[in-house]
Write an enzyme that holds these catalytic residues in place. Structure first.
Site, PDB file in Angstrom:
ATOM      1  N   CYS A  86     -10.544  -0.550   3.732  1.00 51.46           N
ATOM      2  CA  CYS A  86      -9.914  -0.664   5.048  1.00 51.46           C
ATOM      3  C   CYS A  86      -9.398   0.699   5.511  1.00 51.46           C
ATOM      4  O   CYS A  86      -8.789   1.432   4.736  1.00 51.46           O
ATOM      5  CB  CYS A  86      -8.759  -1.667   4.991  1.00 51.46           C
ATOM      6  SG  CYS A  86      -9.367  -3.362   4.950  1.00 51.46           S
ATOM      7  N   GLU A 100      -4.657   3.661   6.315  1.00 55.14           N
ATOM      8  CA  GLU A 100      -4.605   3.179   4.947  1.00 55.14           C
ATOM      9  C   GLU A 100      -5.397   4.157   4.093  1.00 55.14           C
ATOM     10  O   GLU A 100      -5.060   4.442   2.952  1.00 55.14           O
ATOM     11  CB  GLU A 100      -5.216   1.763   4.897  1.00 55.14           C
ATOM     12  CG  GLU A 100      -4.787   0.922   3.703  1.00 55.14           C
ATOM     13  CD  GLU A 100      -5.724   1.057   2.529  1.00 55.14           C
ATOM     14  OE1 GLU A 100      -5.350   0.610   1.444  1.00 55.14           O
ATOM     15  OE2 GLU A 100      -6.818   1.610   2.674  1.00 55.14           O
ATOM     16  N   ARG A 131       0.827  -1.229   0.000  1.00 56.81           N
ATOM     17  CA  ARG A 131       0.000   0.000   0.000  1.00 56.81           C
ATOM     18  C   ARG A 131       0.854   1.269   0.000  1.00 56.81           C
ATOM     19  O   ARG A 131       0.487   2.280   0.605  1.00 56.81           O
ATOM     20  CB  ARG A 131      -0.942   0.049   1.199  1.00 56.81           C
ATOM     21  CG  ARG A 131      -1.917  -1.084   1.300  1.00 56.81           C
ATOM     22  CD  ARG A 131      -2.891  -1.125   0.123  1.00 56.81           C
ATOM     23  NE  ARG A 131      -3.988  -2.017   0.419  1.00 56.81           N
ATOM     24  CZ  ARG A 131      -3.979  -3.326   0.181  1.00 56.81           C
ATOM     25  NH1 ARG A 131      -2.918  -3.879  -0.382  1.00 56.81           N
ATOM     26  NH2 ARG A 131      -5.023  -4.065   0.479  1.00 56.81           N
TER      27      ARG A 131
HETATM   28  N1  EPU Z   1     -10.845 -10.794  10.788  1.00 56.44           N
HETATM   29  C1  EPU Z   1     -11.568 -10.857  11.933  1.00 56.44           C
HETATM   30  N2  EPU Z   1     -12.534  -9.919  12.141  1.00 56.44           N
HETATM   31  C2  EPU Z   1     -12.795  -8.929  11.253  1.00 56.44           C
HETATM   32  C3  EPU Z   1     -12.034  -8.866  10.076  1.00 56.44           C
HETATM   33  C4  EPU Z   1     -11.066  -9.830   9.856  1.00 56.44           C
HETATM   34  O1  EPU Z   1     -11.365 -11.737  12.763  1.00 56.44           O
HETATM   35  O2  EPU Z   1     -13.679  -8.101  11.506  1.00 56.44           O
HETATM   36  C5  EPU Z   1      -9.850 -11.844  10.536  1.00 56.44           C
HETATM   37  C6  EPU Z   1     -10.261 -12.747   9.374  1.00 56.44           C
HETATM   38  O3  EPU Z   1     -11.095 -13.789   9.820  1.00 56.44           O
HETATM   39  C7  EPU Z   1      -8.939 -13.223   8.854  1.00 56.44           C
HETATM   40  C8  EPU Z   1      -7.994 -12.065   9.143  1.00 56.44           C
HETATM   41  O4  EPU Z   1      -8.631 -11.265  10.127  1.00 56.44           O
HETATM   42  O5  EPU Z   1      -8.492 -14.341   9.581  1.00 56.44           O
HETATM   43  C9  EPU Z   1      -7.700 -11.244   7.900  1.00 56.44           C
HETATM   44  O6  EPU Z   1      -8.923 -10.729   7.365  1.00 56.44           O
HETATM   45  P1  EPU Z   1      -9.161 -10.532   5.793  1.00 56.44           P
HETATM   46  O7  EPU Z   1      -8.869 -11.788   5.064  1.00 56.44           O
HETATM   47  O8  EPU Z   1     -10.478  -9.871   5.603  1.00 56.44           O
HETATM   48  O9  EPU Z   1      -8.019  -9.581   5.350  1.00 56.44           O
HETATM   49  P2  EPU Z   1      -7.547  -8.215   5.928  1.00 56.44           P
HETATM   50  O10 EPU Z   1      -6.118  -8.395   6.294  1.00 56.44           O
HETATM   51  O11 EPU Z   1      -8.458  -7.670   6.959  1.00 56.44           O
HETATM   52  C10 EPU Z   1      -6.649  -7.363   3.635  1.00 56.44           C
HETATM   53  C11 EPU Z   1      -6.651  -6.022   2.970  1.00 56.44           C
HETATM   54  C12 EPU Z   1      -7.937  -5.797   2.186  1.00 56.44           C
HETATM   55  C13 EPU Z   1      -8.098  -6.926   1.176  1.00 56.44           C
HETATM   56  C14 EPU Z   1      -8.101  -8.272   1.923  1.00 56.44           C
HETATM   57  C15 EPU Z   1      -8.146  -9.452   0.973  1.00 56.44           C
HETATM   58  C16 EPU Z   1      -5.419  -4.384   4.258  1.00 56.44           C
HETATM   59  C17 EPU Z   1      -5.481  -3.310   5.291  1.00 56.44           C
HETATM   60  N3  EPU Z   1      -6.553  -4.983   3.971  1.00 56.44           N
HETATM   61  O12 EPU Z   1      -7.670  -7.303   4.627  1.00 56.44           O
HETATM   62  O13 EPU Z   1      -7.795  -4.574   1.498  1.00 56.44           O
HETATM   63  O14 EPU Z   1      -9.299  -6.763   0.461  1.00 56.44           O
HETATM   64  O15 EPU Z   1      -6.890  -8.393   2.694  1.00 56.44           O
HETATM   65  O16 EPU Z   1      -6.899  -9.626   0.376  1.00 56.44           O
HETATM   66  O17 EPU Z   1      -4.354  -4.646   3.698  1.00 56.44           O
HETATM   67  C18 EPU Z   1      -8.200  -2.217   1.426  1.00 56.44           C
HETATM   68  O18 EPU Z   1      -7.052  -2.107   0.998  1.00 56.44           O
HETATM   69  O19 EPU Z   1      -8.942  -1.229   1.603  1.00 56.44           O
HETATM   70  C19 EPU Z   1      -8.683  -3.549   1.756  1.00 56.44           C
HETATM   71  C20 EPU Z   1      -9.902  -3.757   2.228  1.00 56.44           C
END
Ligand code: EPU
Length: 302
Positions: free
Chosen positions: A226, A296, A177
């Site tokens: 995010c 972000e 990012r």
């Molecule tokens: N999780 C929770 N509770 C929540 C959200 C997530 O327990 O409310 C847990 C999930 O169960 C999972 C872990 O946290 O085990 C990671 O969650 P997720 O797969 O949704 O990925 P993330 O790390 O929260 C990142 C990116 C997203 C992107 C997704 C999919 C960042 C900040 N976020 O989210 O990007 O869509 O992976 O690859 O890097 C964005 O850039 O705006 C964005 C949403």
């Protein structure tokens, strides 16, 4: 900020730049938050150096607006004008494995257009709202891929040199990012090199990513994606969730019930509400985990 000086208005017309008075940034951002200002729509890249010289000569502060999907803008009468590229037709031109894409092109439509011509690699970005220029500046990524991996050339306006330039992909660094572009560089077009893949196979990947996104993110609600970057080796969403903060709110700014790193505008949230919610959640995460979450979302506030 208003542009009312007739000389400036005439100069804009000469540059083929459209002046939209009193544009509401709330209507131009996916969060639905932001005050009003004049908006300049740029139809030709070649007009940009002249336009910026005109604005600088008249002391008019400005910001570059992309698709407005990763942005939190302050309330009220804004002390700067917004510049936005108009989308040319066509906005994607293919040649072999290369896609020449205008920065104003819609990211999702670009991914599907390339897919229909058997060019893949960007399946993960399906469902990410915004323009290709915005995705490029932020090095947007999801599901294990990031746009930077496919960038071979970028056309941009560099405010530092006051001119249009073309950079090779290897002259740009793309990190999580984050890119090496200067904050006032304006993305104009990008040449991507995409791997050949049969459409059916790409479609399969697109369906899987769509499904994952639908089940874990609040897609129908007003958000900026995010809010915080993930700290190394951790998930901001999971930490906020573990603190029981889903549904936590300030005014109409609310932590999503579906994904705790998405903060939604559940009605008529103001920037003040959203900023207070962000500060509160950051503080609670810091107290509980000792982690300083980094934004972000891009913020345009004083
Ligand atoms: N999780 C929770 N509770 C929540 C959200 C997530 O327990 O409310 C847990 C999930 O169960 C999972 C872990 O946290 O085990 C990671 O969650 P997720 O797969 O949704 O990925 P993330 O790390 O929260 C990142 C990116 C997203 C992107 C997704 C999919 C960042 C900040 N976020 O989210 O990007 O869509 O992976 O690859 O890097 C964005 O850039 O705006 C964005 C949403």
């Amino acid at each position: 900020m208003r542009i009312e000086n007739p000389k400036i208005v005439a100069a804009l017309r000469e540059l083929d730049v459209e002046l939209r008075s009193r544009a509401s940034l709330a209507k131009l951002t996916s969060l639905g938050i932001g005050g009003t200002t004049d908006l300049l729509r740029i139809k030709k890249h070649d007009a940009i150096p002249g336009l910026l010289a005109l604005l600088d000569a008249n002391g008019i502060a400005h910001k570059f607006l992309g698709g407005g999907s990763n942005l939190l803008v302050e309330d009220g009468e804004l002390p700067w004008i917004a510049l936005q590229l108009a989308r040319p037709q066509p906005d994607v031109v293919l040649e072999g494995n290369f896609a020449q894409v205008d920065a104003a092109a819609d990211l999702g439509r670009t991914v599907t257009f390339c897919a229909k011509h058997d060019l893949g690699g960007m399946e993960g970005l399906i469902g990410v709202p915004g323009t290709v220029g915005g995705a490029l500046r932020m090095n947007a990524g999801a599901y294990g891929m990031q746009i930077g991996s496919y960038v071979r050339e970028v056309k941009l306006y560099r405010a530092s040199g006051r001119k249009l330039e073309i950079l090779r992909g290897d002259q740009i660094s793309f990190e999580y990012r984050h890119t090496s572009f200067a904050p006032d560089d304006m993305m104009l077009a990008v040449k991507l090199e995409l791997p050949s893949k049969p459409y059916r196979e790409i479609l399969q990947g697109i369906r899987i990513c769509n499904e994952k996104r639908r089940s874990s993110q609040p897609l129908g609600q007003k958000s900026a994606g995010c809010i915080f970057k993930n700290p190394p080796g951790a998930s901001a969403g999971r930490m906020i969730d573990e603190l029981g903060l889903k549904g936590h709110f300030v005014g109409d700014a609310r932590v999503s019930d579906r994904h705790a790193n998405f903060f939604v505008n559940a009605g008529h949230a103001t920037a003040k509400d959203m900023l207070a919610l962000i500060a509160d959640v950051r503080e609670r995460v810091h107290r509980a985990f000792g982690v300083d979450l980094e934004n972000e979302v891009v913020m345009w506030n004083a």
